[in-house]
Design a protein around this motif. Structure first.
Motif, PDB file in Angstrom:
ATOM      1  N   LYS A 100       0.822  -1.218   0.000  1.00  0.00           N
ATOM      2  CA  LYS A 100       0.000   0.000   0.000  1.00  0.00           C
ATOM      3  C   LYS A 100       0.853   1.265   0.000  1.00  0.00           C
ATOM      4  N   GLU A 101       2.015   1.200   0.640  1.00  0.00           N
ATOM      5  CA  GLU A 101       2.850   2.391   0.762  1.00  0.00           C
ATOM      6  C   GLU A 101       3.263   2.939  -0.600  1.00  0.00           C
ATOM      7  N   SER A 119      -0.618   3.194  -3.231  1.00  0.00           N
ATOM      8  CA  SER A 119      -1.809   3.594  -2.473  1.00  0.00           C
ATOM      9  C   SER A 119      -3.035   3.777  -3.371  1.00  0.00           C
ATOM     10  N   GLU A 122      -6.546   1.803  -2.784  1.00  0.00           N
ATOM     11  CA  GLU A 122      -7.748   2.583  -2.482  1.00  0.00           C
ATOM     12  C   GLU A 122      -8.864   2.294  -3.477  1.00  0.00           C
TER      13      GLU A 122
END
Length: 679
Positions: free
Chosen positions: A500-501, A504, A508
């Protein structure tokens, strides 16, 4: 550099001992130093008595050496004063007269008794206990080290806790090893004290008669009393130090307060107190022994025993009531019931004969191999393997091991310690003698051979593996087979968090707007079930984000993902610059399969006629046999729309079959059909 007060005190203490060997000191200073010597001995004794564990006095062997040297230096100083002046100060004179009651014979006897107690009873026993404790502590080091490594590997303790345990283990080994040698100082000190006393008596008589004009009786009386006083001043602190040494080495197995444990264990049984009390009463009444001594003691012990029995009865009732209440509360607590249901994802249980394979101190590297298995599976399939718990199980055969998934045994094996497993790869003609067996991972025929046969077997072309490799390979294969069911929603969430970092926007958009964690988990499980790596999560999630708006059927989404991973799939099954032999499907079979697919809200399933299914499976087995005879993997190529349903149709009949669609094959791969599945 500033010197610390403690360092300065130790330095002065040792330096003064050396100086006292060389120079003479006045009698008043000797009195002070003898009092200090007794005080230090008492401090050491009570510290040893109330220490909760031996490492609380880890520096005791060094203390023993320091105090011994200091005490001998005082012995030398008092000897100088006795022989030169006939006066060794008030302390020595008082010990010589008061302890002996002013009687030369009594003083000599008391001194000899003290020496015998210290030399024969305390020193000898302490020396033996220290020797045995050191030996057993060193022998147990391997098992303790293995337990630490096992707890660390299974996640029961952290790296920091493991380091602290290892440090404590090393300190214990060093302490008991030092104590084994330090007890020799105590023994030598007692011997030296006895010799110095004899020299003082003889030397004193000679000095008194030759230089001081005393008669033999006067010289004997004067110098013997002084010598006995000097000996008592040395032997009493030495006796205290010896006692402290014995207390410390004999309380090694105890972590509590020594006083509480001794009193608690000595007066813990009411029957014992009543029996002893009865025996003392009988002796006082029916023998000439003083009745006023034995009967009161006996009655007191009987009363104490009855009181203790009543107290224990009340405590037992209270414990039963408390236990029943606790059990009732535990039953009423849902969280405690749930904790009992927890199972380890992966367990490796083994008999006691396999323990040396996991002991690093005996050259075992099974624990390291387990760590490498988790790394290997992570690199190969992209999934994080849960903690693998290792346990010894005395209910198993010594050389047996069992692999459990979620508490249920899924596989087992048996190895011969100090043997090697030799397997014929198929082209070795010469046979070697050994114990017939089967390789546990793939159930291939093999034989157990000894170390002396290993080199010859390898030279003949046999594949030779050692027991740790057998267990590690077996465990790896079991994990590969069950990795899909080991992948939990929490694992998937952790994988999502990892990417996710840097991605993102993708996360999302996908979670939870298009798909939930459970749906993504199902797709990843579908891939892992067929041995497809999920390391490239970005590509997988990109594909899911592209097709999830159209369908949320996880099986269909899996097929789209597989097509996106065709480079990885081709690289796994189709070697470059080679023609790969495969089996294909008859178009009529594909049409029948697609015509029998029924779609429901719960998913898709086949309604193919059983007779047709039987014919398809039989034809598939014949085609696959051709590939196996050629030494090739059983690979079936189908149309993209058929692959999923054909895999479901035949997976129950043929376990290791590989089904790949044309859309999962790179354009540069060359395929050759060696058979076709027909009805």
């Amino acid at each position: 550099m500033k010197i610390k007060k403690n360092d300065l005190f130790i330095g002065i203490y040792l330096l003064s001992a050396v100086i006292f060997f060389i120079i003479s000191i006045p009698s008043w200073l000797l009195d002070i130093l003898l009092a200090l010597n007794i005080a230090v001995a008492l401090i050491i004794l009570f510290n040893a008595l109330y220490a909760k564990e031996v490492l609380d006095m880890a520096s005791f062997p060094t203390m023993l050496l320091f105090t011994t040297i200091f005490r001998i230096s005082l012995n030398v100083s008092s000897t100088k004063l006795i022989l030169t002046k006939g006066d060794a100060g008030k302390v020595v004179d008082t010990f010589g007269k008061f302890v002996g009651g002013g009687n030369l014979v009594i003083g000599a006897i008391i001194f000899i008794v003290l020496v015998i107690i210290q030399f024969i009873v305390i020193n000898k026993g302490t020396e033996r206990v220290a020797e045995v404790t050191a030996r057993f502590t060193l022998d147990a080091m391997a098992g303790k080290q293995m337990a630490i490594d096992s707890d660390l590997n299974t996640g029961a303790i952290t790296d920091k806790e493991a380091a602290e345990r290892r440090k404590k283990l090393q300190l214990e080994n060093s302490f008991f090893g030092s104590m084994d040698g330090a007890t020799k100082y105590v023994k030598g000190d007692a011997t030296a004290g006895l010799i110095i006393t004899g020299i003082n008596i003889v030397g004193g008589i000679v000095m008194g008669m030759m230089y001081n004009g005393l008669s033999i009786n006067e010289a004997l009386s004067k110098y013997t009393i002084l010598t006995i006083g000097d000996g008592l001043c040395s032997q009493i602190p030495s006796l205290l130090i010896s006692l402290a040494t014995g207390v410390l080495v004999t309380k090694a197995s105890s972590d509590g307060e020594l006083g509480d444990e001794i009193v608690g264990q000595l007066f813990s049984m009411d029957r014992v107190l009543m029996m002893v009390g009865g025996a003392l009463t009988v002796l006082g009444v029916f023998t000439p022994l003083p009745i006023y001594v034995f009967v009161p003691f006996g009655v007191a012990l009987i009363l104490a025993g009855r009181k203790l029995g009543d107290k224990k009865g009340e405590e037992q009732i209270e414990e039963e009531v408390e236990r029943e209440e606790t059990e009732a509360q535990e039953i009423r607590k849902p969280e405690n019931v749930v904790s009992l249901l927890n199972v380890d994802p992966i367990e490796l249980e083994f008999g006691y004969g396999i323990i040396p394979l996991a002991d690093v101190n005996q050259g075992g590297d099974l624990l390291d191999r387990v760590v490498m298995i988790r790394r290997q599976v992570a690199l190969e399939l992209g999934a994080v393997v849960p903690i693998i718990r290792l346990r010894d199980n005395i209910q198993l055969n010594p050389n047996q091991y069992v692999i459990k998934i979620k508490g249920i045994q899924v596989s087992e094996g048996e190895i011969l310690f100090d043997h090697y497993m030799a397997m014929n790869p198929g082209y070795v003609e010469e046979e070697i003698t050994g114990i017939p067996t089967f390789e546990p991972s793939f159930h291939l025929p093999a034989i157990w051979i000894t170390e002396s046969q290993r080199e010859r077997a390898e030279s003949l072309g046999y594949t030779v593996v050692d027991p740790p490799s057998i267990i590690a390979t077996h465990l790896t294969e079991v994990i590969r087979q069950h990795i899909a069911e080991l992948l939990t929603r929490q694992d998937v969430q952790n994988l999502i968090n990892n990417i996710k970092e840097n991605n993102s926007t993708l996360i999302e958009e996908l979670v939870p707007k298009l798909l939930g964690v459970g749906e993504i988990q199902k797709v990843l499980q579908n891939l892992l079930e067929e041995g497809i790596s999920i390391r490239d999560l970005v590509t997988i999630f990109e594909t899911l984000a592209d097709h999830a708006p159209v369908t949320r059927d996880t099986d269909i989404l899996t097929e789209y993902v597989r097509q996106s991973l065709k480079r990885a799939i081709s690289g796994k099954y189709f070697p470059p610059n080679e023609v790969t032999n495969v089996v294909t499907l008859d178009p009529a079979v594909e049409q029948d399969i697609m015509g029998s697919v029924k779609n429901t809200e719960q998913g898709s399933y086949l309604t193919l006629d059983p007779e047709k299914t039987k014919k398809i499976v039989a034809s598939l087995k014949d085609a696959i046999k051709k590939l196996e005879d050629m030494g090739k993997n059983p690979i079936v190529i189908t149309s993209p729309i058929v692959r999923l349903y054909f895999k479901k149709l035949v997976s129950d009949y043929i376990k290791d079959i590989i089904v790949i669609s044309y859309n999962e094959v790179e354009s540069n791969v060359e395929l050759q059909s060696v058979g076709m599945v027909t009805e």
